[in-house]
Scaffold this active site. Structure first.
Site, short mmCIF file in Angstrom:
data_model
loop_
_atom_site.label_atom_id
_atom_site.label_comp_id
_atom_site.label_asym_id
_atom_site.label_seq_id
_atom_site.Cartn_x
_atom_site.Cartn_y
_atom_site.Cartn_z
N ASN A 40 78.19 20.57 81.01
CA ASN A 40 78.67 19.53 81.91
C ASN A 40 80.15 19.79 82.19
O ASN A 40 81.01 19.50 81.37
CB ASN A 40 78.48 18.15 81.27
N HIS B 33 68.04 21.71 99.84
CA HIS B 33 68.62 22.05 98.54
C HIS B 33 69.28 20.82 97.92
O HIS B 33 69.84 19.98 98.63
CB HIS B 33 69.65 23.18 98.68
N HIS C 148 74.55 16.33 89.89
CA HIS C 148 75.52 16.49 88.80
C HIS C 148 74.82 16.79 87.48
O HIS C 148 73.98 16.02 87.01
CB HIS C 148 76.35 15.21 88.68
N HIS D 249 80.20 1.97 94.64
CA HIS D 249 81.02 1.57 93.50
C HIS D 249 80.49 0.25 92.94
O HIS D 249 80.40 -0.75 93.65
CB HIS D 249 82.48 1.39 93.95
N HIS E 39 72.54 24.52 81.65
CA HIS E 39 72.23 25.47 80.59
C HIS E 39 73.34 26.52 80.43
O HIS E 39 73.75 26.86 79.32
CB HIS E 39 70.90 26.16 80.89
N CYS F 81 83.21 11.66 86.71
CA CYS F 81 82.54 12.89 87.14
C CYS F 81 82.18 12.90 88.62
O CYS F 81 81.83 13.95 89.15
CB CYS F 81 81.27 13.10 86.31
#
Length: 545
Positions: free
Chosen positions: A479, A442, A446, A334, A475, A255
């Site tokens: 995802n 802002h 994710h 990573h 909502h 993702c």
């Protein structure tokens, strides 16, 4: 009314003896007094003032001194003396002037040629599926039951997960996942990829008014579905792009791959001047659908939904006037060298030979460790100097006077103790958590799940308003994997919350285990766009969760 009276004070004034009556006279004055600053001042403004003073202290201290020195020197001279010093005393030969000018031009040229090219975001698009693909949470469970792929225990487990997920009743899924036949085929994957990718790219090309042949760099990321020919080749074939286009297809990177694709596009733009780059981020829900009974592999079914984003980048300076954002920083972390992190999100077959994505119970702990590393690296790039000093002083204090170390081997990160929940037990001095709200206006985190967002908000000490875009995206769209951070930015644009100079932090994490950050700066105030996936439902958001 009581507050207004508290600001009034009375004073009795003696006017002396009245001559006619022979009696003392008095008058009463009512005055408005200054408020009690100790009680009424908002401490956040005191803190902001402190940060401003720390960050600009050098200029605040030196500029007045330089002005005073210059004024004193000039003020002591007459007009004739100033003229003599400026013109009559400046006797340079032609060779010296030309040499000095040449050195100046050479130095200036080297500076501008060696500095990185600015990377502009011209515009982006997020795919909004058709309404016939929309499902409520109840419909999702009912369709799963009708598919005949799950027993009652698996259905009840998925129902509990979905109800606590933070997803709403208007997310999108491909219909093929509910058929009794196998939906994880190359045909079904290509059909879903064509639908979401071409939908996002058509909108992007329409909004930016550029031709597909103008694109010199194409980067596509899709973690699970990686056919041959690749998705990038599919796009080039569909839009008949030019033959010398630099195309890349990233697979299996989870993702957070959207920011990895951005990083690759940035590097390509640095090496290839006067170019456009398109970054496409998506995931195929149907191809990753798991029809088995392993609980840890059923979790992705409950969260992942259809979505795709397409972003147009440019390194051309003439695109500055129409650009929305400028890329400031990308920080990648990573943790794949650690075995637990590597297997935290792992694709494999279950005992029935069904392929799926297995999610470890240690996901929160591993994700927290990756987040600590990433924000610790990002902090010096974005945080005010005052925040860095406070963190550094707290760190030194803990090392010198902090007492016992925890079992993590003495991790120095400020958020380490916070995420592990052991700060009060590990040390007598509370760790200082940098205030990232001073670095960004802002936040686009994710939208993976409600629980993850709750933990991030608590540990980074963000406000509900800071997390609004992430929670509303989860909502409304669920995802959507690597494209979710762009649905969140689209929400901020639709709400007209972004003004010129605002800084946006995109934070994503995924398998590997990876945690990546991208920082953008707004070039201007962003007005409500005419095309946006939120426009049809904007009046209903934010919703109370």
């Amino acid at each position: 009314m009581a507050g207004e009276q508290d600001l009034l004070s009375t004073e009795i004034v003696n006017k002396g003896i009245d001559a006619a009556a022979g009696t003392p006279t008095f008058s009463v004055r009512v005055r408005r007094r200054l408020p009690d600053f100790v009680q009424s001042v908002n401490l956040k403004y005191v803190r902001l003032g402190y940060h401003y003073l720390m960050n600009h202290g050098l200029y605040l201290a030196t500029v007045p001194v330089l002005v005073l020195i210059f004024s004193a020197q000039v003020g002591s001279l007459s007009k004739q003396e100033v003229w003599d010093k400026v013109w009559l005393s400046a006797r340079y030969d032609l060779a010296t002037v030309l040499a000095s000018f040449g050195v100046f031009v050479f130095t200036l040229s080297v500076y501008f040629m060696s500095r990185p090219r600015p990377i502009y975001l011209i515009d982006f698009a997020c795919f909004k599926p058709a309404d016939d693909l929309k499902v409520t949470k109840e419909q999702f469970i009912e369709m799963a039951r009708e598919s005949g792929k799950f027993d009652e225990e698996s259905l009840n487990y998925q129902k509990r997960i979905v109800e606590a997920s933070g997803l709403g009743d208007e997310t999108y899924v491909p219909r093929t996942i509910m058929s009794k036949a196998n939906c994880s085929t190359m045909k079904e994957g290509r059909e879903e990829a064509s639908l979401v990718i071409f939908g996002a790219l058509d909108e992007l090309f329409q909004k930016t008014r550029i031709r597909p042949k103008d694109v010199g760099i194409l980067v596509v990321n899709c973690s699970i579905f990686n056919p041959t020919p690749s998705l990038s080749a599919m796009i080039i074939n569909h839009y008949k792009m030019r033959g010398n286009i630099l195309s890349f297809n990233l697979g299996g990177m989870g993702c957070s791959a959207g920011i990895i694709a951005l990083d690759l596009a940035r590097d390509m733009l640095q090496a290839n001047p006067n170019n456009f780059a398109v970054v496409v981020s998506t995931e195929m829900v149907g191809y990753n659908w798991y029809p088995g009974r392993e609980r840890s592999m059923l979790i992705p079914n409950c969260f992942f939904r259809m979505g795709c984003s397409a972003v147009l980048l440019s390194n051309r300076r003439r695109d500055f006037p129409r650009a929305k954002y400028r890329l400031e920083h990308i920080v990648r972390t990573h943790k794949g060298a650690d075995d637990r992190s590597f297997r935290c999100v792992y694709q494999e077959e279950d005992e029935q030979r069904f392929k799926g994505l297995k999610v470890s119970r240690e996901l929160m702990e591993i994700g927290g460790d990756a987040l600590k590393t990433n924000i610790t690296t990002l902090g010096p790039l974005v945080l005010p100097v005052s925040e860095q000093l406070l963190f550094f002083m707290t760190l030194i204090k803990r090392h010198l006077f902090g007492g016992k170390k925890d079992g993590s081997g003495g991790n120095n990160s400020s958020t380490s103790s916070s995420i592990d929940g052991n700060s009060s037990r590990a040390s007598n001095s509370k760790p200082y958590i940098p205030d990232y709200k001073l670095a960004f206006e802002h936040f686009c985190v994710h939208a993976s799940s409600k629980r993850v967002l709750d933990e991030l908000q608590r540990n980074l000490e963000l406000s509900p308003e800071n997390m609004e875009a992430s929670r509303m995206t989860l909502h409304r769209f669920g995802n959507t994997s690597s494209s979710s951070i762009w649905y969140e930015l689209a929400y901020l644009e639709a709400k007209e919350k972004i003004r010129g100079g605002d800084r946006i932090w995109q934070l994503a994490f995924g398998s590997g285990f990876k945690c990546n950050s991208a920082v953008w700066r707004s070039m201007r105030r962003i007005r409500k766009p005419t095309t946006n996936p939120w426009l049809h439902c904007l009046d209903r958001y934010p919703v109370q969760l």
